[in-house]
Motif scaffolding. Structure first.
Motif, short mmCIF file in Angstrom:
data_model
loop_
_atom_site.label_atom_id
_atom_site.label_comp_id
_atom_site.label_asym_id
_atom_site.label_seq_id
_atom_site.Cartn_x
_atom_site.Cartn_y
_atom_site.Cartn_z
N ILE A 26 0.83 -1.21 0.00
CA ILE A 26 0.00 0.00 0.00
C ILE A 26 0.86 1.25 0.00
CG2 ILE A 26 -1.68 1.30 1.34
CD1 ILE A 26 -2.85 -1.39 2.24
N ASP A 27 1.96 1.25 0.74
CA ASP A 27 2.85 2.41 0.78
C ASP A 27 3.67 2.54 -0.50
OD1 ASP A 27 2.00 3.17 3.29
OD2 ASP A 27 3.48 1.90 4.31
N ILE A 28 4.04 1.41 -1.09
CA ILE A 28 4.89 1.44 -2.29
C ILE A 28 4.11 1.89 -3.51
CG2 ILE A 28 6.25 0.00 -3.86
CD1 ILE A 28 7.04 -1.70 -1.47
N SER A 29 2.86 1.44 -3.65
CA SER A 29 2.10 1.69 -4.87
C SER A 29 1.96 3.18 -5.20
CB SER A 29 0.70 1.05 -4.76
OG SER A 29 0.83 -0.35 -4.62
N PRO A 30 1.58 4.07 -4.28
CA PRO A 30 1.46 5.50 -4.64
C PRO A 30 2.80 6.14 -4.97
CG PRO A 30 0.22 4.99 -2.65
CD PRO A 30 1.12 3.83 -2.90
N ARG A 31 3.87 5.68 -4.33
CA ARG A 31 5.18 6.31 -4.54
C ARG A 31 5.91 5.75 -5.76
NH1 ARG A 31 8.63 4.92 -1.14
NH2 ARG A 31 7.51 3.45 0.19
N ARG A 32 5.61 4.55 -6.18
CA ARG A 32 6.27 3.91 -7.32
C ARG A 32 5.23 3.57 -8.38
NH1 ARG A 32 9.94 5.77 -5.02
NH2 ARG A 32 11.81 4.75 -4.16
N ARG A 33 4.56 4.60 -8.86
CA ARG A 33 3.45 4.36 -9.80
C ARG A 33 3.95 3.79 -11.13
NH1 ARG A 33 0.86 10.19 -8.95
NH2 ARG A 33 3.05 10.57 -8.46
N VAL A 34 5.10 4.27 -11.62
CA VAL A 34 5.64 3.75 -12.89
C VAL A 34 6.04 2.28 -12.74
CG1 VAL A 34 7.44 3.99 -14.62
CG2 VAL A 34 6.41 6.04 -13.62
N THR A 35 6.65 1.96 -11.60
CA THR A 35 7.04 0.56 -11.35
C THR A 35 5.83 -0.35 -11.32
OG1 THR A 35 8.95 1.31 -10.05
CG2 THR A 35 8.24 -0.97 -9.75
N ILE A 36 4.77 0.11 -10.63
CA ILE A 36 3.55 -0.69 -10.56
C ILE A 36 2.92 -0.83 -11.94
CG2 ILE A 36 1.22 -0.79 -9.60
CD1 ILE A 36 3.44 -1.42 -7.60
N ALA A 37 2.96 0.25 -12.73
CA ALA A 37 2.39 0.19 -14.08
C ALA A 37 3.17 -0.79 -14.96
CB ALA A 37 2.38 1.58 -14.71
N MET A 38 4.50 -0.76 -14.88
CA MET A 38 5.32 -1.68 -15.67
C MET A 38 5.11 -3.13 -15.23
SD MET A 38 6.89 0.03 -17.99
CE MET A 38 5.34 0.96 -18.06
N PHE A 39 5.00 -3.32 -13.92
CA PHE A 39 4.76 -4.66 -13.40
C PHE A 39 3.41 -5.19 -13.89
CE2 PHE A 39 2.99 -7.49 -10.16
CZ PHE A 39 3.99 -8.45 -10.08
N THR A 40 2.40 -4.31 -13.89
CA THR A 40 1.07 -4.72 -14.36
C THR A 40 1.10 -5.07 -15.85
OG1 THR A 40 0.06 -3.27 -12.72
CG2 THR A 40 -1.35 -4.04 -14.52
N LYS A 84 -12.85 14.13 3.66
CA LYS A 84 -12.40 14.75 4.92
C LYS A 84 -11.37 15.84 4.68
CE LYS A 84 -13.23 10.68 7.83
NZ LYS A 84 -12.62 9.69 8.74
N GLY A 85 -10.96 16.03 3.44
CA GLY A 85 -10.01 17.08 3.12
C GLY A 85 -8.58 16.61 2.96
N LYS A 86 -8.32 15.32 2.99
CA LYS A 86 -6.96 14.81 2.85
C LYS A 86 -6.54 14.88 1.38
CE LYS A 86 -7.29 11.57 6.75
NZ LYS A 86 -7.16 10.15 7.16
N ASP A 87 -5.20 15.00 1.13
CA ASP A 87 -4.72 14.98 -0.24
C ASP A 87 -4.79 13.54 -0.78
OD1 ASP A 87 -1.87 13.62 -0.01
OD2 ASP A 87 -2.05 15.04 1.68
N ALA A 88 -4.55 13.42 -2.10
CA ALA A 88 -4.77 12.13 -2.77
C ALA A 88 -3.90 11.02 -2.19
CB ALA A 88 -4.51 12.27 -4.27
N LEU A 89 -2.58 11.27 -2.04
CA LEU A 89 -1.69 10.22 -1.55
C LEU A 89 -2.04 9.82 -0.13
CD1 LEU A 89 1.78 11.37 -2.97
CD2 LEU A 89 0.23 9.63 -3.87
N LYS A 90 -2.35 10.80 0.71
CA LYS A 90 -2.71 10.50 2.11
C LYS A 90 -4.01 9.70 2.16
CE LYS A 90 -2.40 11.01 6.62
NZ LYS A 90 -1.37 10.29 7.40
N ALA A 91 -4.96 10.08 1.32
CA ALA A 91 -6.24 9.37 1.31
C ALA A 91 -6.06 7.93 0.84
CB ALA A 91 -7.24 10.11 0.41
N VAL A 92 -5.17 7.74 -0.15
CA VAL A 92 -4.93 6.39 -0.66
C VAL A 92 -4.31 5.51 0.41
CG1 VAL A 92 -3.48 5.07 -2.25
CG2 VAL A 92 -4.79 7.00 -3.09
N ARG A 93 -3.30 6.03 1.10
CA ARG A 93 -2.63 5.23 2.13
C ARG A 93 -3.58 4.90 3.27
NH1 ARG A 93 1.69 9.07 1.32
NH2 ARG A 93 3.40 8.15 0.09
#
Length: 482
Positions: free
Chosen positions: A1-15, A422-431
């Motif tokens: 969960i923590d890796i996916s938002p920070r390594r979006r290109v890696t996750i996309a290539m893996f997919t 609740k007003g959280k930014d996208a990355l915070k809300a995702v995590r």
């Protein structure tokens, strides 16, 4: 969960890599109507020409049953005695290695003493009661002026049968997965000896001694070894009949010092065996060629191999003759599998439409819907690794799992949307949103897996039937969770 938002290109290539390998695996998966149901059976077929069913039972079936009853892992032995033929069917325990079982059966058959005129028993890896997977008709093409029902043509029917047995049968038997090729119809040639009963009675010759005399003259036996100095010579007795004249010239007895030949008391000529089947194709007599597959062979794969062999067969068939496909079980299998695939696709589309109807959000629907193709294609990787085939059970498992694939995505995305409100930014809300429901989603998925996975360990025919579906649903759920 923590890796996916920070390594979006890696996750996309893996997919993308998973989708690529999944597509390759899908193209390599075998196609079958049902999972590979390997019935642990062997059939010992023994032919005894001219014998009545009672003689076949007493002289062949019972001795074979007694000899094979001690083979390891045999649960049941049964036999069918017909005129001139004995079939002894052996049923083994599930999980038995049939290759080793076949070797054990052959050892017992080699030690068995049967009547001399009985042909060597054949060990079949298929159930003779099953239907052939393919049927072909070998026929002579119609010519201008031919009637719809032509007259009986002895030479043509003999050629059809002889060519089918000597050329077509040998070529198709070499195809991978083919257990046997049976030819029926036409006229099967044989040498016929018609005895003059009155002459035989006047000479006081029993017909049994006459048959024994003809058999003794037609031999090809080893005569031992001859040693001369440092040289050794192998001696053989070569006295097989090469023509009808040689058969007619056999000396069957002597009278007043003069030889009595077979032609003096009988007429010898070419004929055909009594027919037990007549095959017609479009009203014309033809020869049927039936293809039987091995018990553990894939029907569609066998059909493809036979089609490859047919290209070579059609090149050697005379121009005035043709080979027509009458029946192909693989075509029905392909149609059934295609219907299940379309049903699964229709179910996926309906699930997406219903999802959009409730969410009323296009991008949220797209994100959740992506879990269906990604999870299904990734499942093909695991199916290929587990040696599963595309059949109505495994495809039914995928169709069954499509609705479950959306559950995890809906729960996670809905919780992320709640944190965004609740007003959280996208990355915070995702995590926070994914982490909060991660345990519940995992527990829910594993609970469903715990329902299907035990079916893999069920033994017998039901275990083989539902194994593919249980594994497919398990793979799809684990992939969707991941």
């Amino acid at each position: 969960i923590d890796i996916s938002p920070r390594r979006r290109v890696t996750i996309a290539m893996f997919t993308l890599a998973v989708l690529l390998f999944g597509t390759v695996s899908f193209l390599r998966l075998k196609i079958n109507l049902l999972p590979d149901l390997t019935y642990p059976t062997l059939t010992v077929r023994t032919e005894y020409p001219g014998a009545a069913p009672a003689e076949v039972e007493n002289l062949i079936s019972k001795p074979v049953e007694e000899a094979l009853g001690v083979v390891k892992n045999v649960n049941r032995v049964s036999s069918i005695s017909r005129s001139g033929q004995s079939d002894v069917v052996m049923e083994f325990a599930w999980g038995t290695d049939m290759d080793y079982a076949g070797l054990d059966v052959r050892e017992k058959l080699d030690a068995l003493e049967l009547p001399l005129d009985v042909r060597r028993p054949a060990l079949l890896r298929f159930d003779p009661s099953l239907e052939p997977v393919m049927r072909f008709g070998f026929y002579r093409k119609s010519e201008p002026g031919d009637s719809v029902r032509p007259k009986f043509d002895e030479e043509r029917l003999k050629f059809l049968r002889r060519f089918a047995e000597e050329e077509i049968e040998k070529e198709l038997e070499a195809a991978l997965g083919v257990a046997a090729v049976k030819v029926s119809g036409g006229l099967e040639e044989e040498i016929q000896i018609f005895i003059d009963q009155q002459r035989l009675a006047r000479l006081d010759l029993p017909i049994s001694s006459l048959a024994a005399r003809i058999g003794a003259e037609n031999v090809n036996l080893s005569g031992g070894r001859l040693e001369e100095g440092t040289s050794q010579y192998l001696v053989r007795t070569l006295n097989q009949f090469a023509s009808i004249e040689e058969i007619a010239g056999v000396i069957v007895s002597t009278r007043d010092g003069k030889p009595l030949y077979l032609r003096d008391i009988a007429s010898v000529g070419r004929g055909w065996k009594e027919r037990d089947a007549i095959t017609r194709l479009d009203g014309r007599e033809a020869v049927e060629i039936a293809i039987y597959k091995e018990g553990d062979a894939n029907t569609v794969a066998v059909s493809r191999e036979v089609e490859k062999r047919l290209e070579r067969v059609r090149r050697i068939i005379p121009p005035e003759y043709g080979l027509a496909k009458i029946y192909d079980q693989s075509e029905f299998i392909r149609q059934a599998v295609e219907e299940v695939i379309w049903a699964a696709l229709a179910g996926g589309v309906l699930a997406v439409l219903i999802l959009y109807f409730f969410l009323q959000n296009f991008w949220a629907t797209v994100i959740i819907s992506l879990s269906i193709p990604v999870s299904v294609i990734a499942t093909f990787n695991l199916m290929y690794g587990a040696d599963l085939s595309l059949n109505i059970m495994s495809l039914g498992g995928i169709a069954l799992g499509i609705g479950m694939l959306l559950d995890n995505s809906i729960v996670v995305l809905e919780n992320i949307a709640r944190h965004r409100e609740k007003g959280k930014d996208a990355l915070k809300a995702v995590r926070d949103g994914a982490s909060e429901v991660g345990g519940a989603v995992t527990a829910s998925t594993l609970t469903t897996v715990a329902v299907f996975l035990p079916l893999v360990f069920v033994r017998g025919i039901s275990g083989q039937l539902f194994r593919d579906q249980a594994l497919t649903v398990t793979f799809a759920l684990l992939v969707s969770l991941f």
